[in-house]
Design a protein around this motif. Structure first.
Motif, mmCIF file in Angstrom:
data_model
loop_
_atom_site.group_PDB
_atom_site.id
_atom_site.type_symbol
_atom_site.label_atom_id
_atom_site.label_comp_id
_atom_site.label_asym_id
_atom_site.label_seq_id
_atom_site.Cartn_x
_atom_site.Cartn_y
_atom_site.Cartn_z
ATOM 1 N N LEU A 107 39.186 44.603 43.817
ATOM 2 C CA LEU A 107 39.134 43.161 43.567
ATOM 3 C C LEU A 107 40.281 42.412 44.241
ATOM 4 O O LEU A 107 40.114 41.263 44.641
ATOM 5 C CB LEU A 107 39.183 42.906 42.050
ATOM 6 C CG LEU A 107 39.196 41.439 41.602
ATOM 7 C CD1 LEU A 107 37.795 40.862 41.693
ATOM 8 C CD2 LEU A 107 39.710 41.317 40.166
ATOM 9 N N LEU A 108 41.451 43.041 44.373
ATOM 10 C CA LEU A 108 42.630 42.334 44.872
ATOM 11 C C LEU A 108 42.439 41.822 46.291
ATOM 12 O O LEU A 108 42.919 40.742 46.639
ATOM 13 C CB LEU A 108 43.862 43.237 44.797
ATOM 14 C CG LEU A 108 44.352 43.603 43.395
ATOM 15 C CD1 LEU A 108 45.632 44.407 43.485
ATOM 16 C CD2 LEU A 108 44.576 42.351 42.538
ATOM 17 N N ARG A 345 35.292 36.230 41.422
ATOM 18 C CA ARG A 345 36.484 36.995 41.793
ATOM 19 C C ARG A 345 37.756 36.246 41.383
ATOM 20 O O ARG A 345 38.688 36.834 40.820
ATOM 21 C CB ARG A 345 36.500 37.257 43.294
ATOM 22 C CG ARG A 345 37.779 37.944 43.781
ATOM 23 C CD ARG A 345 37.717 38.255 45.273
ATOM 24 N NE ARG A 345 38.976 38.852 45.699
ATOM 25 C CZ ARG A 345 39.979 38.167 46.234
ATOM 26 N NH1 ARG A 345 39.871 36.846 46.402
ATOM 27 N NH2 ARG A 345 41.095 38.781 46.592
ATOM 28 N N GLN A 348 38.166 36.527 37.662
ATOM 29 C CA GLN A 348 38.553 37.877 37.250
ATOM 30 C C GLN A 348 40.026 38.151 37.567
ATOM 31 O O GLN A 348 40.725 38.798 36.781
ATOM 32 C CB GLN A 348 37.649 38.904 37.932
ATOM 33 C CG GLN A 348 36.235 38.903 37.390
ATOM 34 C CD GLN A 348 35.311 39.823 38.163
ATOM 35 O OE1 GLN A 348 35.402 39.934 39.393
ATOM 36 N NE2 GLN A 348 34.403 40.482 37.470
ATOM 37 N N LEU A 349 40.495 37.668 38.700
ATOM 38 C CA LEU A 349 41.909 37.843 39.039
ATOM 39 C C LEU A 349 42.803 37.147 38.018
ATOM 40 O O LEU A 349 43.843 37.679 37.613
ATOM 41 C CB LEU A 349 42.183 37.299 40.443
ATOM 42 C CG LEU A 349 41.672 38.155 41.605
ATOM 43 C CD1 LEU A 349 41.794 37.386 42.919
ATOM 44 C CD2 LEU A 349 42.424 39.475 41.687
ATOM 45 N N GLU A 350 42.399 35.946 37.601
ATOM 46 C CA GLU A 350 43.169 35.216 36.588
ATOM 47 C C GLU A 350 43.158 35.944 35.251
ATOM 48 O O GLU A 350 44.185 36.088 34.592
ATOM 49 C CB GLU A 350 42.612 33.803 36.415
ATOM 50 C CG GLU A 350 43.205 32.779 37.334
ATOM 51 C CD GLU A 350 42.883 31.358 36.895
ATOM 52 O OE1 GLU A 350 43.470 30.881 35.895
ATOM 53 O OE2 GLU A 350 42.034 30.732 37.551
ATOM 54 N N ARG A 352 42.664 39.058 34.677
ATOM 55 C CA ARG A 352 43.391 40.328 34.792
ATOM 56 C C ARG A 352 44.902 40.135 34.654
ATOM 57 O O ARG A 352 45.610 41.023 34.184
ATOM 58 C CB ARG A 352 43.055 40.975 36.138
ATOM 59 C CG ARG A 352 43.708 42.331 36.375
ATOM 60 C CD ARG A 352 43.249 42.912 37.701
ATOM 61 N NE ARG A 352 43.908 44.184 37.963
ATOM 62 C CZ ARG A 352 45.073 44.300 38.605
ATOM 63 N NH1 ARG A 352 45.678 43.215 39.067
ATOM 64 N NH2 ARG A 352 45.612 45.488 38.796
ATOM 65 N N ARG A 353 45.400 38.979 35.062
ATOM 66 C CA ARG A 353 46.837 38.717 34.966
ATOM 67 C C ARG A 353 47.300 38.447 33.540
ATOM 68 O O ARG A 353 48.491 38.472 33.239
ATOM 69 C CB ARG A 353 47.220 37.531 35.864
ATOM 70 C CG ARG A 353 47.181 37.862 37.347
ATOM 71 C CD ARG A 353 47.886 36.803 38.157
ATOM 72 N NE ARG A 353 47.158 35.544 38.177
ATOM 73 C CZ ARG A 353 46.273 35.201 39.113
ATOM 74 N NH1 ARG A 353 46.013 36.044 40.108
ATOM 75 N NH2 ARG A 353 45.651 34.040 39.069
ATOM 76 N N TRP A 363 37.899 42.297 32.255
ATOM 77 C CA TRP A 363 37.744 41.457 33.438
ATOM 78 C C TRP A 363 36.680 41.963 34.413
ATOM 79 O O TRP A 363 36.189 41.184 35.241
ATOM 80 C CB TRP A 363 39.074 41.272 34.153
ATOM 81 C CG TRP A 363 39.738 42.516 34.682
ATOM 82 C CD1 TRP A 363 40.725 43.232 34.093
ATOM 83 C CD2 TRP A 363 39.461 43.182 35.921
ATOM 84 N NE1 TRP A 363 41.096 44.307 34.864
ATOM 85 C CE2 TRP A 363 40.339 44.294 35.998
ATOM 86 C CE3 TRP A 363 38.572 42.952 36.972
ATOM 87 C CZ2 TRP A 363 40.327 45.174 37.091
ATOM 88 C CZ3 TRP A 363 38.562 43.831 38.055
ATOM 89 C CH2 TRP A 363 39.450 44.922 38.109
#
Length: 373
Positions: A107-108, A345, A348-350, A352-353, A363
């Motif tokens: 994902l990153l 995406r 999900q990044l947000e 995950r943080r 996420w």
């Protein structure tokens, strides 16, 4: 495909499997272990992610098998994945990068999209471009299932549940005892978050509570619209056509209503939507057919004409899903005008943080299926 996009087609076989890397530059094929080995490894990793457990060794091995040989060519690209068997509803975004470096999920650096097949995508594109005007957003959420629901003004008898619905709940591992199906409490917050994210020019309709009915869903859908459904979803592996969504089972007066929408009914409809968000459990899951993927609600909506579908890979957290959808619509409706895969995406990044939601269970539960343009 576009210069920034690579298709990874995975087909599992009895003696060995194959992974095709398809890009504008050409096609390459890589051998992989047989279907039994790949399926066992993918199932173990899927179970770990969906039950909040660790399986770093197995996850890295699966990533190495599927993406390792092509990693230099695909790193940083948008990955469009057509997976076989369980890989058609696998959380690829959570897999670690295959090069053996620090634990970094795909994902990153990658936008990920899943498709049942290129043929289905090509068929959808032949229907022509969607309207460029702002889409109409229709939300169906927070249905009334239970005779003891506080929203009922008068005492009501528990609805006699459809036998197929009860069986579908049992097969999905859910409980529907005594006519009581649990309310999804956070869907009320989810609806508010969706509408708060919509710019003023966007037209929207809301069907919640008693109005979140099967009949409301069956109304014609405007071409290019967005349909958001937040309810109970279930998978019936014994009879895939009985997988479905549950809408309100009681009227305002307390009379039982038919709220069970079966997968076979979706497949018979014409739904030319820009995006369908299935904010429910297991909507990307279904009985696995090698060479065809899973017979799921997500694939049924794509066959019915939806351009993109956001669907879930397992039984999701009600609270985490509400937060993910808030972030998703904020990005989807931003000035940048993100498409569904990119918006998912970013959300999900947000999520995950946030230490509260940093496990893949929270996420990585949803994936984008279908069109990415």
């Amino acid at each position: 495909l576009g210069a920034d996009t690579v298709l990874m087609e995975i087909l599992m076989g009895r003696d060995r499997s194959y992974v095709w890397r398809v890009s504008r530059e050409g096609v390459r094929v890589y051998p992989a272990p047989d279907a039994r080995r790949v399926t066992a490894l993918a199932t173990q990793v899927w179970k770990c992610y969906s039950t909040r457990k660790e399986c770093a060794v197995e996850a890295r091995e699966l990533s190495r098998i599927l993406f390792g040989p092509a990693w230099k060519e695909i790193r940083g690209k948008r990955l469009v994945i057509s997976g076989d068997g369980i890989l058609s509803y696998f959380p690829f975004a959570a897999l670690p990068e295959p090069d053996g470096s620090e634990d970094r999920p795909l994902l990153l650096d990658q936008e990920l999209v899943q498709i049942p097949s290129l043929a289905m995508l090509a068929s959808a594109r032949r229907q022509g471009e969607l309207p460029r005007s702002a889409p109409q957003v229709t939300v169906l959420a927070d249905p009334v299932y239970d005779a003891q629901d506080a929203r009922l003004q008068a005492r009501a008898e528990p609805p006699e549940l459809d036998r197929e619905l009860v069986r579908a709940f049992e097969v999905s591992g859910l409980k529907a005892e005594g006519g009581r199906i649990p309310r999804l409490w956070y869907t009320e917050d989810e609806v508010k978050a969706v509408f708060e994210a919509l710019p003023k020019p966007v037209r929207h309709r809301s069907y919640t509570g008693f109005d979140a009915t099967r009949e409301a869903f069956l109304q014609p859908v405007a071409r290019g619209s967005i349909l958001h459904i937040a309810t109970h979803g279930m998978v019936n592996d014994e009879d895939p056509e009985l997988s479905g969504l549950v809408f309100s089972l009681l009227s305002r007066e307390g009379r039982p209503t038919d709220g069970y929408l079966r997968l076979r009914e979706v497949g018979a409809m014409a739904i030319p939507a820009r995006l369908i968000v299935l904010s429910a459990c297991q909507t990307a899951c279904g009985r696995q057919y090698f060479g065809q993927g899973a017979f799921s609600l997500a694939s049924a909506f794509l066959r019915a004409g939806a351009s993109s579908v956001v669907a879930s890979n397992w039984k999701v957290s009600d609270e985490a899903t509400s937060e993910l959808m808030r972030l998703f619509y904020r990005h989807l409706m931003s000035d940048a005008g993100m498409r569904a895969p990119a918006a998912l995406r970013a959300a999900q990044l947000e999520l995950r943080r946030n230490p509260k939601w940093n496990l893949p269970y929270f996420w990585a539960a949803f994936a984008a299926h279908g069109e990415w343009r």
